[in-house]
Design an enzyme around this catalytic site. Structure first.
Site, short mmCIF file in Angstrom:
data_model
loop_
_atom_site.label_atom_id
_atom_site.label_comp_id
_atom_site.label_asym_id
_atom_site.label_seq_id
_atom_site.Cartn_x
_atom_site.Cartn_y
_atom_site.Cartn_z
N VAL A 53 0.84 4.65 5.16
CA VAL A 53 0.24 3.60 6.00
C VAL A 53 1.28 2.51 6.30
O VAL A 53 1.34 1.98 7.41
CB VAL A 53 -1.04 3.01 5.34
CG1 VAL A 53 -1.64 1.92 6.22
CG2 VAL A 53 -2.08 4.09 5.08
N GLY A 54 2.11 2.22 5.32
CA GLY A 54 3.15 1.19 5.52
C GLY A 54 4.09 1.52 6.67
O GLY A 54 4.47 0.66 7.47
N GLU A 64 5.76 -3.38 0.67
CA GLU A 64 5.72 -3.06 -0.77
C GLU A 64 4.94 -1.77 -0.90
O GLU A 64 3.71 -1.78 -0.95
CB GLU A 64 5.03 -4.19 -1.55
CG GLU A 64 5.74 -5.53 -1.49
CD GLU A 64 7.00 -5.57 -2.34
OE1 GLU A 64 7.29 -4.59 -3.07
OE2 GLU A 64 7.71 -6.59 -2.27
N GLY A 77 0.84 -1.20 0.00
CA GLY A 77 0.00 0.00 0.00
C GLY A 77 0.87 1.25 0.00
O GLY A 77 2.03 1.22 -0.43
N SER A 78 0.30 2.32 0.51
CA SER A 78 1.01 3.61 0.47
C SER A 78 2.15 3.63 1.50
O SER A 78 2.10 2.92 2.51
CB SER A 78 0.02 4.73 0.79
OG SER A 78 -0.54 4.52 2.08
N CYS A 106 1.84 0.41 -8.96
CA CYS A 106 2.99 0.90 -8.19
C CYS A 106 4.18 1.12 -9.12
O CYS A 106 5.04 1.95 -8.85
CB CYS A 106 3.34 -0.10 -7.09
SG CYS A 106 3.51 -1.77 -7.70
P1 NAD Z 1 -3.39 2.33 1.28
O1 NAD Z 1 -2.11 2.49 1.99
O2 NAD Z 1 -4.41 3.38 1.43
O3 NAD Z 1 -4.11 0.96 1.77
C1 NAD Z 1 -3.45 -0.28 1.69
C2 NAD Z 1 -4.07 -1.24 2.69
O4 NAD Z 1 -3.81 -0.77 4.02
C3 NAD Z 1 -5.59 -1.35 2.57
O5 NAD Z 1 -5.97 -2.70 2.73
C4 NAD Z 1 -6.07 -0.50 3.73
O6 NAD Z 1 -7.37 -0.85 4.19
C5 NAD Z 1 -5.02 -0.81 4.76
N1 NAD Z 1 -4.93 0.15 5.87
C6 NAD Z 1 -5.33 1.43 5.90
N2 NAD Z 1 -5.06 1.99 7.11
C7 NAD Z 1 -4.47 1.02 7.85
C8 NAD Z 1 -3.95 0.97 9.18
N3 NAD Z 1 -4.00 2.03 9.99
N4 NAD Z 1 -3.38 -0.18 9.60
C9 NAD Z 1 -3.31 -1.27 8.79
N5 NAD Z 1 -3.80 -1.29 7.52
C10 NAD Z 1 -4.38 -0.15 7.06
O7 NAD Z 1 -3.03 2.06 -0.26
P2 NAD Z 1 -4.01 1.95 -1.51
O8 NAD Z 1 -4.54 3.31 -1.84
O9 NAD Z 1 -4.99 0.84 -1.32
O10 NAD Z 1 -3.00 1.47 -2.66
C11 NAD Z 1 -2.22 2.31 -3.45
C12 NAD Z 1 -0.81 2.36 -2.94
O11 NAD Z 1 -0.25 1.04 -2.88
C13 NAD Z 1 0.11 3.12 -3.88
O12 NAD Z 1 0.98 3.92 -3.12
C14 NAD Z 1 0.88 2.03 -4.61
O13 NAD Z 1 2.14 2.45 -5.12
C15 NAD Z 1 1.03 1.02 -3.52
N6 NAD Z 1 1.30 -0.31 -4.07
C16 NAD Z 1 2.58 -0.79 -3.98
C17 NAD Z 1 2.89 -2.02 -4.54
C18 NAD Z 1 4.30 -2.55 -4.48
O14 NAD Z 1 4.48 -3.72 -4.74
N7 NAD Z 1 5.29 -1.74 -4.13
C19 NAD Z 1 1.90 -2.77 -5.18
C20 NAD Z 1 0.61 -2.25 -5.24
C21 NAD Z 1 0.32 -1.01 -4.68
#
Ligand code: NAD
Length: 516
Positions: free
Chosen positions: A255-256, A273, A251-252, A307
């Protein structure tokens, strides 16, 4: 098999195919211990191509999560002790289950996420390929024997399962990212607990249904695979859960980082990731038609919501005008439209939130001196459609350092390879990068110690479209994790260095009389 779907018939004829995936207009969003349940809030999943509802899903409550985790913890020991090739056989059957539903599941990816149909089908195919890869891997989880410096001693590395792996995934790869993680985690002997994105719950349920069916057919405990639909609350429960030694988060970066701090505080491991900000460099000796096609695919594919999307195009001054002319011509031909329709090249953005991200991004670009060469606007239709956008802007502009998650490409002019590499490496993220050139010296400089600082370093191919055989992931703000192929499996296991004394002496204790 116990079903988690409640009503049966969809009002819209074009959604009827969802019943073949076990889905219904109302669904239960938690599968734990082999039982479908859900007592959390009800969410409506929306079609990004028209912003109309598809179905509703009742998410997992924290009690549902806890009950599921108890079943998961109970199944853990049995699964850890199951021989790895037998675990591989289960993953092989999951691959077969996915194969049987490939066109339907691919269509659901396209419908619910908004990527175009071939990309939706390609995403499920990637999961299938991961199953095949993991089956082979299940016979190759080998340790090593290391020469011991002590007499009559043997030293070896032994790999054992971690126990339970938590997988939190993003909306843009609602199926494949689970595949990258679950296939490897399962053959490595771990139970899996999955939380998909809150805006793609149907994908989470349809995929889980296929996996669950395999465990049930083989009379294995349902607790080996758990899914809990939900948002930050369930994600946070996974991050805090000391029963889960590894949390794989996609994810972002924002949040990561939060998840990392929580998991590290309890001495757990994370596999991150995160966001990318990927560049393609086009040198003066590049094959331009090849570079133009690659840039279009990398910047506009999945409406810029990968991503690995190319967000920065760095072009040598000698070919700058020709490159731009070719790209502008190509951009004007891109058909933006409904994701599941055959001739669409660029589908919608995933949600209204993504639309406001795009609009805000364009405002920032303009305020920071950006010159929009084409695009830059939303398209006035019911779905979340935006124009593929090309922008000239200074590389020093703050907005260039951020990941604008849409089809927006910044273009920069450079004079030398050194300048291009410095620009490539100057952003916080470090996921993917590519250079277009025919010069071996340029290629080996690019992939060498002073070249790209990214996890993926390509030559004459786009930044996206990674193969599963290699390790996938990025450096710096992208998190440093590696998934899929190569030796990524090691992250899903615990390494024990074992020294065995098969003699009668303990060399360290020589010279001491123990009176025996
Ligand atoms: P996001 O960070 O908003 O959400 C990702 C996940 O985290 C979701 O399941 C969400 O519900 C969960 N989440 C949200 N708040 C949380 C918390 N406090 N604790 C634990 N989990 C929580 O990301 P998004 O908008 O769904 O996805 C887009 C992002 O993901 C982009 O930045 C993209 O580059 C990245 N991404 C990276 C890869 C990679 O392999 N590097 C692959 C796909 C997407």
């Amino acid at each position: 098999m116990r079903v988690g779907a409640m009503a049966v018939k969809f009002e819209r004829e074009d959604y009827q195919f969802l019943t073949e995936l076990g889905l219904a207009p109302e669904n239960l969003g938690c599968y734990g211990g082999g039982v479908w349940r859900a007592n959390g809030p009800t969410v409506t999943t929306i079609n990004p191509s028209d912003n109309e509802p598809i179905a509703t899903v009742r998410e997992a409550s924290l009690e549902d999560y806890e009950d599921s985790m108890k079943a998961c913890a109970d199944a853990r020991r049995m699964w850890m002790l199951t021989p790895a090739p037998k675990r591989g056989e289960i993953v092989r059957q999951i691959g077969d289950g996915l194969r049987a539903k490939l066109p339907l599941l691919g269509k659901l990816v396209s419908l619910e996420m908004g990527k175009i149909l071939p990309e939706g089908i390609g995403e499920v195919q990637e999961f299938i390929d991961m199953c095949d890869y993991a089956v082979g891997l299940s016979r190759q989880l080998s340790g090593s024997i290391i020469p011991s410096e002590r007499p009559n001693h043997a030293m070896m590395e032994v790999w054992n399962p971690l126990g339970i792996v938590g997988v939190i995934t993003a909306f843009n790869f609602p199926c494949a990212v689970l595949g990258w993680n679950a296939c490897i985690a399962l053959v490595c002997g771990n139970c899996v607990v999955w939380k998909g994105a809150p805006t793609t719950p149907l994908l989470t349920l349809a995929t889980t249904r296929i996996i669950a069916e395999v465990f049930e057919r083989n009379k294995l405990p349902g607790g080996i695979f758990t899914c809990a639909c939900g948002g930050a609350e369930i994600g946070s429960a996974i991050a805090h859960d000391a029963r889960i030694p590894l949390v794989s988060f996609t994810g972002s970066t924002k949040v990561g980082m939060l998840v990392q701090s929580i998991v590290h505080a309890r001495h757990g491991k994370v596999l991150l990731e995160l966001s990318g900000n990927n560049a393609i460099i086009v040198m003066d000796d590049a094959v331009l038609p090849l570079a133009i096609r690659a840039v279009l695919f990398a910047a506009v594919g999945t409406a810029g919501q990968r991503c690995t999307t190319c967000r920065r195009l760095i072009v040598h001054e000698k070919v700058y005008d020709d490159m731009l002319e070719g790209l502008l011509k190509a951009y004007k031909q891109v058909k933006v439209g409904n994701s599941v329709e055959g001739d669409t090249l660029c589908g919608p953005l995933h949600s209204k939130l993504s639309m406001s991200g795009f609009t805000e991004g364009i405002k920032k670009i303009k305020a920071q001196g950006g010159n929009i060469l084409t695009g830059g606007s939303t398209i006035n239709r019911a779905g979340n459609f935006v124009e593929p956008t090309l922008v000239e802007i200074s590389h020093d502009a703050e907005v260039v350092r951020e990941e604008l998650f849409g089809p927006v490409l910044y273009v920069f002019k450079i004079k030398s390879l050194e300048e291009a590499i410095e620009m490539n490496n100057s952003v916080p993220q470090g996921l993917s990068s590519s250079i277009f050139t025919r010069n071996p010296e340029t290629i080996f400089t690019w992939i060498g110690p002073t070249g790209s600082d990214c996890g993926i370093v390509n030559v004459n191919i786009p930044t996206n479209g990674a193969e599963i055989g290699g390790a996938f992931g990025g450096e710096k703000a992208t998190g440093g994790g590696r998934e899929a192929g190569s030796d990524s499996w090691k992250q899903y296991m615990h390494r024990a260095t074992c020294t065995i004394n098969y003699g009668k002496d303990l060399p360290l204790a020589q010279g001491i009389n123990f009176g025996g």
